[in-house]
Each structure stands twice: as structure tokens, then as C-alpha cells.
Design a protein around this motif. Structure first.
Motif, mmCIF file in Angstrom:
data_model
loop_
_atom_site.group_PDB
_atom_site.id
_atom_site.type_symbol
_atom_site.label_atom_id
_atom_site.label_comp_id
_atom_site.label_asym_id
_atom_site.label_seq_id
_atom_site.Cartn_x
_atom_site.Cartn_y
_atom_site.Cartn_z
ATOM 1 N N ARG A 114 0.822 -1.207 0.000
ATOM 2 C CA ARG A 114 0.000 0.000 0.000
ATOM 3 C C ARG A 114 0.858 1.260 0.000
ATOM 4 O O ARG A 114 0.557 2.236 -0.690
ATOM 5 N N LYS A 115 1.933 1.228 0.774
ATOM 6 C CA LYS A 115 2.832 2.379 0.795
ATOM 7 C C LYS A 115 3.479 2.587 -0.569
ATOM 8 O O LYS A 115 3.636 3.722 -1.037
ATOM 9 N N GLY A 167 1.519 6.701 -6.725
ATOM 10 C CA GLY A 167 0.427 7.613 -7.054
ATOM 11 C C GLY A 167 0.809 9.061 -6.837
ATOM 12 O O GLY A 167 0.536 9.931 -7.679
ATOM 13 N N VAL A 168 1.454 9.324 -5.703
ATOM 14 C CA VAL A 168 1.890 10.696 -5.422
ATOM 15 C C VAL A 168 2.907 11.152 -6.454
ATOM 16 O O VAL A 168 2.886 12.302 -6.920
ATOM 17 N N VAL A 226 2.262 1.688 -3.522
ATOM 18 C CA VAL A 226 1.237 2.211 -4.435
ATOM 19 C C VAL A 226 0.976 3.685 -4.161
ATOM 20 O O VAL A 226 0.833 4.493 -5.084
ATOM 21 N N LEU A 227 0.935 4.043 -2.870
ATOM 22 C CA LEU A 227 0.704 5.435 -2.508
ATOM 23 C C LEU A 227 1.833 6.325 -3.011
ATOM 24 O O LEU A 227 1.592 7.411 -3.557
ATOM 25 N N ARG A 228 3.077 5.843 -2.837
ATOM 26 C CA ARG A 228 4.216 6.632 -3.318
ATOM 27 C C ARG A 228 4.174 6.784 -4.835
ATOM 28 O O ARG A 228 4.443 7.865 -5.382
#
Length: 266
Positions: free
Chosen positions: A7-8, A14-15, A10-12
Motif C-alpha cells: 500500500r505504501k 500515485g503521489v 502504491v501510494l508513493r
């Protein structure tokens, strides 16, 4: 633990994508502002030109121009009456989803006392780029004023100058709601990268390289097809027609005794 790590990640990612897109959009908008710098003004400070270009906009349910289009037409009328232009070129979608933009604009101009003889119409100006390119290629416009709202003005001026028109932009009025202003401002910001890409493709060196690449690809394709037809006669049935292919096959068999074995269908 692995799920949290994924999740981290994917979040990175995305950002990072959002940040990259923001940089591209911001850079494109800055580029358009720089390209159009010195070629934007209000109507009072506008230079003289043979024609003023009025891009289309949304038409109301009753067929009358809405706020954006009215503001552009009003400024075009001012320029014509002030003697700064001799003609008005209205460009838009004659079969738009909201209505016939050309009919709406010409009627508005006629209702305000503008002689139809000085109004020229382009019903296929489906975008700002198409409006500028068609004004240059179809109407022979070399120097013009383009009238539009301030959010749209840098892109319009840059595209017109990229199309080979010595264009100057004049800010149009807009008695618009805040919601309309916000929506159109966001739209213009997001449209900037596409406009910059079109300007880059229109550069003489880039255009020549693209044309050379297209012709080179076509030559390679034609040579490959000719080679395939010469060395594999059954392909002649596809490219030269069935009868030509049969005749070619027969000649190979007559002239070369091993032709029927050498050029057999696999």
C-alpha cells in the motif's frame, strides 16, 4: 506487513505520478504565457489588423450566445467600429452539441448592426488549433486579432502564431458565474500540454523530420512488399489479383523447370 508495504508503494507511486503531471501542466502553462507575452492586451491597446477571429463557445437553449460568446462578439464589434479591423471571422462548430455556433454568432452580429458582408464564417473550427490553422490555410489570414477570455488567451495566441499567423490577443468580457470561471480555468490549464505538443510538432525542423520519417517508412514498406511478391509468387494473388498471380506462377514454371518445386506453397 507485506500488504502495508504494498500500500505504501502504491501510494508513493500515485503521489509521484500526480506530482509529475502537475509539473508538466504547470510547465506547459508557463510556456504558453511566455510564447504569447507581448501579444496580449485589452481592446483599447490592440494594434490594427485586417481581421478579428472570434472562436466559438457554448450556445444557449434558445440559440442565443451565452456569456463567453457574447463577451467575445462584443469586443469584436468594438474593434470593427473603432476601425482597428475590417472583417470579422467567426469560427466554431456549426453542428455543436449545444447548437449551431455559427448561426448564433452571425445573428448576434446582425442584430447589433454589423453588415453581413464583413462577416466571414468557418463552421468547422472545432478547436482553437483548428480555428487558427483553417484561418491560415483556407482563408489566407496572415495577420489577425483573436478575441477570447483571459484564461484562454495565451493558448489561443500561441496556437495562432504557431500556425503562421501574426496574431495578437485581445481580452474579451465575461459576465460569468464563479462556477463557470473555475471550470473554464481548470480546462485551460489541462489543455496546455496538448497545445505545447502541437507547437513543438509544428516547428520546421521537427516537421521536416516527421515528413522524412513517414516517407522513409513508406519506401521501406513498398520495397518489402515488392520483394515478397518477387520471391513468393503466391503473395501475388493478394497484391496483384488472382489472375495475375496465376499467370506469374505459370511463367515461373515454364522458364524454370524447378520453379514449381522452388516456389511451392508452404
Amino acid at each position: 506487513m507485506q500488504l502495508i508495504t504494498d500500500r505504501k508503494t502504491v501510494l508513493r507511486m500515485g503521489v509521484g505520478l500526480v506530482a509529475s503531471a502537475a509539473v508538466v501542466v504547470a510547465g506547459a502553462n508557463v510556456r504558453l504565457w511566455l510564447v504569447s507575452a507581448g501579444y496580449r492586451s485589452m481592446a483599447a491597446a490592440a494594434p490594427s489588423a485586417p481581421v478579428v477571429i472570434v472562436p466559438g463557445a457554448k450556445v444557449g437553449p434558445d440559440g442565443a450566445p451565452m456569456a463567453y460568446m457574447r463577451g467575445r462578439l462584443d469586443v469584436a464589434i468594438e474593434l470593427l467600429r473603432a476601425g482597428k479591423v475590417r472583417e470579422i471571422l467567426v469560427s466554431g462548430d456549426a453542428a455543436g452539441t449545444s447548437g449551431d455556433e455559427i448561426a448564433s454568432m452571425t445573428k448576434y452580429l446582425a442584430d447589433h448592426g454589423i453588415d453581413p458582408a464583413v462577416v466571414r464564417c468557418d463552421g468547422a473550427g472545432l478547436s482553437t488549433r483548428a480555428t487558427c490553422e483553417r484561418a491560415k490555410n483556407l482563408f489566407g489570414v496572415d495577420r489577425a486579432i483573436i478575441v477570447t477570455q483571459y484564461q484562454h488567451l495565451p493558448r489561443a495566441v500561441a496556437l495562432c502564431r504557431g500556425a503562421g499567423i501574426d496574431g495578437h490577443g485581445v481580452t474579451a468580457y465575461c459576465e460569468c458565474r464563479r462556477k463557470t470561471l473555475v471550470r473554464n480555468t481548470i480546462r485551460e490549464w489541462l489543455a496546455a500540454p496538448k497545445a505545447v505538443a502541437a507547437l513543438i510538432r509544428a516547428l520546421p525542423g521537427v516537421r521536416q523530420r516527421r515528413i522524412h520519417r513517414i516517407y522513409r517508412t513508406a519506401r521501406i514498406r513498398d520495397r518489402w512488399r515488392s520483394h515478397r511478391i518477387r520471391t513468393r509468387p503466391w503473395i501475388g494473388d493478394r497484391w496483384l489479383g488472382c489472375r495475375a498471380g496465376v499467370r506469374w506462377w505459370y511463367r515461373l514454371g515454364v522458364r524454370n523447370g524447378a520453379g514449381h518445386r522452388r516456389y511451392r506453397i508452404r
